[in-house]
Scaffold this motif. Sequence first.
Motif, PDB file in Angstrom:
ATOM      1  N   GLY A  98       0.921  -1.237   0.016  1.00 32.77           N
ATOM      2  CA  GLY A  98      -0.038  -0.015   0.022  1.00 32.77           C
ATOM      3  C   GLY A  98       0.786   1.200   0.034  1.00 32.77           C
ATOM      4  O   GLY A  98       2.079   1.165   0.253  1.00 32.77           O
ATOM      5  N   TRP A  99       0.208   2.293  -0.211  1.00 30.59           N
ATOM      6  CA  TRP A  99       0.768   3.713  -0.128  1.00 30.59           C
ATOM      7  C   TRP A  99       1.711   3.994   1.004  1.00 30.59           C
ATOM      8  O   TRP A  99       2.790   4.764   1.044  1.00 30.59           O
ATOM      9  CB  TRP A  99       0.008   4.874  -0.847  1.00 30.59           C
ATOM     10  CG  TRP A  99      -0.405   5.170  -2.142  1.00 30.59           C
ATOM     11  CD1 TRP A  99      -1.927   4.779  -2.327  1.00 30.59           C
ATOM     12  CD2 TRP A  99       0.272   5.039  -3.205  1.00 30.59           C
ATOM     13  NE1 TRP A  99      -1.891   5.012  -3.812  1.00 30.59           N
ATOM     14  CE2 TRP A  99      -0.660   5.209  -4.264  1.00 30.59           C
ATOM     15  CE3 TRP A  99       1.637   5.146  -3.448  1.00 30.59           C
ATOM     16  CZ2 TRP A  99      -0.350   5.310  -5.641  1.00 30.59           C
ATOM     17  CZ3 TRP A  99       1.912   5.211  -4.771  1.00 30.59           C
ATOM     18  CH2 TRP A  99       0.992   5.297  -5.952  1.00 30.59           C
ATOM     19  N   HIS A 100       1.198   3.530   2.191  1.00 37.09           N
ATOM     20  CA  HIS A 100       1.687   3.909   3.410  1.00 37.09           C
ATOM     21  C   HIS A 100       3.133   3.202   3.649  1.00 37.09           C
ATOM     22  O   HIS A 100       3.703   3.765   4.790  1.00 37.09           O
ATOM     23  CB  HIS A 100       0.775   3.863   4.396  1.00 37.09           C
ATOM     24  CG  HIS A 100       0.588   2.200   4.513  1.00 37.09           C
ATOM     25  ND1 HIS A 100      -0.164   1.663   3.527  1.00 37.09           N
ATOM     26  CD2 HIS A 100       0.776   1.496   5.501  1.00 37.09           C
ATOM     27  CE1 HIS A 100      -0.516   0.311   4.064  1.00 37.09           C
ATOM     28  NE2 HIS A 100       0.311   0.359   5.146  1.00 37.09           N
ATOM     29  N   LEU A 101       3.451   2.258   3.151  1.00 33.43           N
ATOM     30  CA  LEU A 101       4.839   1.623   3.486  1.00 33.43           C
ATOM     31  C   LEU A 101       5.731   1.922   2.902  1.00 33.43           C
ATOM     32  O   LEU A 101       6.000   2.016   1.540  1.00 33.43           O
ATOM     33  CB  LEU A 101       4.459  -0.162   3.334  1.00 33.43           C
ATOM     34  CG  LEU A 101       3.490  -0.735   4.335  1.00 33.43           C
ATOM     35  CD1 LEU A 101       3.297  -2.208   3.808  1.00 33.43           C
ATOM     36  CD2 LEU A 101       4.010  -0.603   5.943  1.00 33.43           C
ATOM     37  N   PRO A 102       6.929   2.280   3.845  1.00 38.68           N
ATOM     38  CA  PRO A 102       8.196   2.798   3.194  1.00 38.68           C
ATOM     39  C   PRO A 102       9.086   1.591   2.781  1.00 38.68           C
ATOM     40  O   PRO A 102       8.998   0.548   3.342  1.00 38.68           O
ATOM     41  CB  PRO A 102       9.040   3.472   4.157  1.00 38.68           C
ATOM     42  CG  PRO A 102       8.193   2.988   5.405  1.00 38.68           C
ATOM     43  CD  PRO A 102       6.834   2.434   5.070  1.00 38.68           C
ATOM     44  N   GLU A 103      10.037   1.555   1.816  1.00 42.15           N
ATOM     45  CA  GLU A 103      11.015   0.604   1.803  1.00 42.15           C
ATOM     46  C   GLU A 103      12.511   1.099   2.234  1.00 42.15           C
ATOM     47  O   GLU A 103      13.077   1.912   1.641  1.00 42.15           O
ATOM     48  CB  GLU A 103      11.224   0.212   0.316  1.00 42.15           C
ATOM     49  CG  GLU A 103      12.528  -0.844  -0.046  1.00 42.15           C
ATOM     50  CD  GLU A 103      12.352  -1.816   1.004  1.00 42.15           C
ATOM     51  OE1 GLU A 103      11.138  -2.607   1.020  1.00 42.15           O
ATOM     52  OE2 GLU A 103      13.368  -2.108   1.637  1.00 42.15           O
ATOM     53  N   PRO A 142      13.700   6.887   2.353  1.00 41.46           N
ATOM     54  CA  PRO A 142      13.226   5.691   2.126  1.00 41.46           C
ATOM     55  C   PRO A 142      12.350   5.762   1.062  1.00 41.46           C
ATOM     56  O   PRO A 142      11.360   6.692   1.066  1.00 41.46           O
ATOM     57  CB  PRO A 142      12.311   5.231   3.428  1.00 41.46           C
ATOM     58  CG  PRO A 142      12.960   5.926   4.524  1.00 41.46           C
ATOM     59  CD  PRO A 142      13.179   7.233   4.016  1.00 41.46           C
ATOM     60  N   ALA A 143      12.574   4.963   0.095  1.00 39.18           N
ATOM     61  CA  ALA A 143      11.637   4.811  -1.216  1.00 39.18           C
ATOM     62  C   ALA A 143      10.232   4.455  -0.754  1.00 39.18           C
ATOM     63  O   ALA A 143       9.834   4.019   0.421  1.00 39.18           O
ATOM     64  CB  ALA A 143      12.376   3.618  -2.230  1.00 39.18           C
ATOM     65  N   GLY A 187       7.324   2.016  -0.700  1.00 37.79           N
ATOM     66  CA  GLY A 187       7.606   0.420  -0.914  1.00 37.79           C
ATOM     67  C   GLY A 187       6.723   0.148  -2.191  1.00 37.79           C
ATOM     68  O   GLY A 187       7.399  -0.714  -2.914  1.00 37.79           O
ATOM     69  N   CYS A 188       5.603   0.794  -2.531  1.00 38.24           N
ATOM     70  CA  CYS A 188       5.083   0.084  -3.771  1.00 38.24           C
ATOM     71  C   CYS A 188       5.466   0.422  -5.109  1.00 38.24           C
ATOM     72  O   CYS A 188       5.441  -0.215  -6.002  1.00 38.24           O
ATOM     73  CB  CYS A 188       3.343   0.579  -3.480  1.00 38.24           C
ATOM     74  SG  CYS A 188       3.060   2.268  -3.695  1.00 38.24           S
ATOM     75  N   LEU A 189       6.332   1.620  -5.077  1.00 35.51           N
ATOM     76  CA  LEU A 189       6.951   2.128  -6.383  1.00 35.51           C
ATOM     77  C   LEU A 189       8.130   0.904  -6.507  1.00 35.51           C
ATOM     78  O   LEU A 189       8.532   0.746  -7.659  1.00 35.51           O
ATOM     79  CB  LEU A 189       7.282   3.330  -6.236  1.00 35.51           C
ATOM     80  CG  LEU A 189       6.154   4.405  -6.146  1.00 35.51           C
ATOM     81  CD1 LEU A 189       6.701   5.836  -6.323  1.00 35.51           C
ATOM     82  CD2 LEU A 189       5.163   4.311  -7.366  1.00 35.51           C
ATOM     83  N   VAL A 190       8.779   0.597  -5.441  1.00 35.66           N
ATOM     84  CA  VAL A 190       9.753  -0.406  -5.490  1.00 35.66           C
ATOM     85  C   VAL A 190       9.309  -1.662  -5.898  1.00 35.66           C
ATOM     86  O   VAL A 190       9.601  -2.287  -7.134  1.00 35.66           O
ATOM     87  CB  VAL A 190      10.508  -0.697  -4.235  1.00 35.66           C
ATOM     88  CG1 VAL A 190      11.546  -1.761  -4.534  1.00 35.66           C
ATOM     89  CG2 VAL A 190      11.194   0.787  -3.588  1.00 35.66           C
ATOM     90  N   ASP A 191       8.025  -2.224  -5.467  1.00 30.26           N
ATOM     91  CA  ASP A 191       7.507  -3.451  -5.950  1.00 30.26           C
ATOM     92  C   ASP A 191       7.109  -3.206  -7.341  1.00 30.26           C
ATOM     93  O   ASP A 191       7.470  -4.222  -8.204  1.00 30.26           O
ATOM     94  CB  ASP A 191       6.295  -3.763  -5.165  1.00 30.26           C
ATOM     95  CG  ASP A 191       6.702  -3.809  -3.431  1.00 30.26           C
ATOM     96  OD1 ASP A 191       7.904  -4.033  -3.308  1.00 30.26           O
ATOM     97  OD2 ASP A 191       5.751  -3.788  -2.710  1.00 30.26           O
ATOM     98  N   PHE A 192       6.243  -2.236  -7.708  1.00 25.10           N
ATOM     99  CA  PHE A 192       5.956  -2.104  -8.915  1.00 25.10           C
ATOM    100  C   PHE A 192       7.079  -1.887 -10.182  1.00 25.10           C
ATOM    101  O   PHE A 192       7.026  -2.464 -11.017  1.00 25.10           O
ATOM    102  CB  PHE A 192       4.762  -0.882  -9.175  1.00 25.10           C
ATOM    103  CG  PHE A 192       4.706  -0.510 -10.413  1.00 25.10           C
ATOM    104  CD1 PHE A 192       3.672  -1.124 -11.299  1.00 25.10           C
ATOM    105  CD2 PHE A 192       5.160   0.445 -11.376  1.00 25.10           C
ATOM    106  CE1 PHE A 192       3.460  -0.955 -12.470  1.00 25.10           C
ATOM    107  CE2 PHE A 192       5.047   0.849 -12.481  1.00 25.10           C
ATOM    108  CZ  PHE A 192       3.954   0.107 -13.101  1.00 25.10           C
ATOM    109  N   THR A 218       1.432  -3.047  11.141  1.00 25.53           N
ATOM    110  CA  THR A 218       2.818  -3.263  10.311  1.00 25.53           C
ATOM    111  C   THR A 218       3.750  -2.168  10.253  1.00 25.53           C
ATOM    112  O   THR A 218       4.680  -2.370   9.855  1.00 25.53           O
ATOM    113  CB  THR A 218       2.493  -3.873   8.933  1.00 25.53           C
ATOM    114  OG1 THR A 218       1.534  -3.022   8.070  1.00 25.53           O
ATOM    115  CG2 THR A 218       2.159  -5.208   8.802  1.00 25.53           C
ATOM    116  N   LEU A 219       3.352  -0.985  10.461  1.00 28.49           N
ATOM    117  CA  LEU A 219       4.296   0.222  10.403  1.00 28.49           C
ATOM    118  C   LEU A 219       5.251   0.173  11.529  1.00 28.49           C
ATOM    119  O   LEU A 219       6.261   0.285  11.403  1.00 28.49           O
ATOM    120  CB  LEU A 219       3.279   1.429  10.372  1.00 28.49           C
ATOM    121  CG  LEU A 219       2.978   2.135   8.988  1.00 28.49           C
ATOM    122  CD1 LEU A 219       2.275   3.385   9.264  1.00 28.49           C
ATOM    123  CD2 LEU A 219       4.257   2.359   8.173  1.00 28.49           C
TER     124      LEU A 219
END
Length: 573
Positions: free
Chosen positions: A190-195, A204-205, A207-212, A555-556
């Motif tokens: 989801g939008w809320h999770l950082p990588e 931190p990037a 998360g979802c932009l990294v996955d996608f 999970t945050l």
Amino acid sequence: MMGVGTYGYTAPATSKSGGAAAGYDVPEGVEIRGRFDEEFAKILTKEALEFVVELQREFRNRIKYALECRKEAKSRYNEGAVPGFDPATKFIRETNWVCAPVPPAVADRRVEITGPVERKMIINALNSGAKVFMADFEDALSPTWENLMRGQVNLKDAVDGSITFHDKARNRVYKLNDKNTAKLFVRPRGWHLPEAHILIDGEPATGCLVDFGLYFFHNYAAFRQTQGAGFGPFFYLPKMENSREAKIWNCVFERAEKKAGIERGSIRATVLIETLPAVFQMDEILHELRDHSVGLNCGRWDYIFSYVKTFQGHPDRLLPDRFLVGMTQHFMRNYSDLLIRTCHRRGVHAMGGMAAQIPIRDDPAANEAALDLVRKDKLREVKAGHDGTWAAHPGLIPACMEVFTNNMGSNTPNQIQSMRREDASSITEEDLLERPRGVRTLEGLRLNTRVGIRYLAAWLTGTGSVPLYNLMEDAATAEISRVQNWQWIKYGVELDGDGLGVRVGNELFGRVVEEEMQRIEREVGKEKFKKGMYKEACKLFTMQCTAQTLDDFLTLDAYNHIVMHHPRGSSRL
Ligand SMILES: CC(=O)SCCNC(=O)CCNC(=O)[C@H](O)C(C)(C)COP(=O)(O)OP(=O)(O)OC[C@H]1O[C@@H](n2cnc3c(N)ncnc32)[C@H](O)[C@@H]1OP(=O)(O)O
Ligand SMILES: O=CC(=O)O
Ligand SMILES: [Mg+2]
């Protein structure tokens, strides 16, 4: 074109200077703080990272703004407001428009299996006989660096068809069937999770932009050839609250298509309607994604979680025991009916959700009872007009498939044209918000506590979906346990279902935690209990259940416990 060596811009000559990790060749402004691995380096190529960086730089401010808007909406709900349809977008809801036609490759989605991006499970899921496999970076995955990067490696091998797995203990080799494998959808976070292992310009990037970004970069070309018949890749998009978030995804897709030099509308996504505010935005979400949409899905577990979260300041809307909040509750039935009507009016799939039951191997009678519950749930979905459903386990696919096939009418891959559900146009805001009915019990509090702690202990050690008490548990179902406990403690609810007349408070909860920890130790055994993360999970879960203000996501906070930064300049272990 990208992913094949002729991608976009040239990295500055200083490109290595931005990265602390000597092993990864990174673009300017990027720092990889996750462990170096030769396999991961094939995913984290400079070109792939450049694509992720581009997405991050272009969209980060819009993402931050969207998350600020969530906070602002939360304040309003906490002050007594309730979500509703937006008068400003009435014209979108009331005018006639349709989404782009469904790609033929995914017209038939009767049964979709879901599972984390784990190697053996990916092979099993693609071979399972389901029409679609949703490979999950989200509810079913604990987002450790290892899981995420291995997940990307696994998906790349799956898309190019080379994926194999050798189970040494059983001396069994897994590989893909020659034909009739499921079509792959990928669900980013989801939008809320950082990588936190990838820093871009010091932050931190997303998360979802990294996955996608990584998945798209490496797989779009092969996917369109082998899976999508000219379309794709396909995605599931989780946990959105407003159409402005869908608009960002639409722009991300357009950006990716342009970079790759593929036709606009190639990428397709199904949005999970799994937050309470989003049910009032379904037309608006589809409208934003109208060239990239392939439907909506009833993410029922997060939806229940979101009901509690949205109404955290409303003591008149407390939940009964968790197992009583099913799809036949008035607000849940209306949510599913309106989703079907909305999707079919706009020409796309209305997907059903996940029944939590899984096969019970050692008890045939209990297994049959579980299967029966799944069949009933699927029958309700297909008769309501859903075009397909989710299965958590390969053992459930034949039963789900049979119910959908027998009840959907022959020679039709879906019910988009045949089940218009015009009757659902009369569904009101009150219908969608109605408080769920039922009793509260001490056993309900105990079960939430036991399941919450056991799930979190698994998550902290890298497992994001687990079988617990014969049910599938993942991040969404665990969230219900957490927020329900929080709500009951906060408002000192009376446990009215077991004749005890006790009120829930910190003291009672403290005793329950202590007793349930003893029970967990008995259930898993002393050795496993000692070696596992049960105490850490218990501390985290208890803190969150008793916090003055409700944390937005379990999970945050927990994520901080699984981040494993590798020291500057020494990324090779
Ligand atoms: C709320 C939501 O977001 S729902 C969507 C997210 N949640 C999920 O995707 C959950 C998916 N399901 C699972 O993770 C698993 O089924 C669990 C954890 C619930 C149960 O797992 P297990 O106890 O390991 O299942 P079990 O031992 O019965 O597995 C038997 C076989 O089926 C396989 N299997 C089980 N579930 C899946 C799955 N979802 N996909 C592929 N294969 C699967 C196992 O790998 C195993 O294979 P093997 O015989 O070759 O070794
Ligand atoms: O993602 C699905 C849900 O039910 O939550
Ligand atoms: Mg969910």
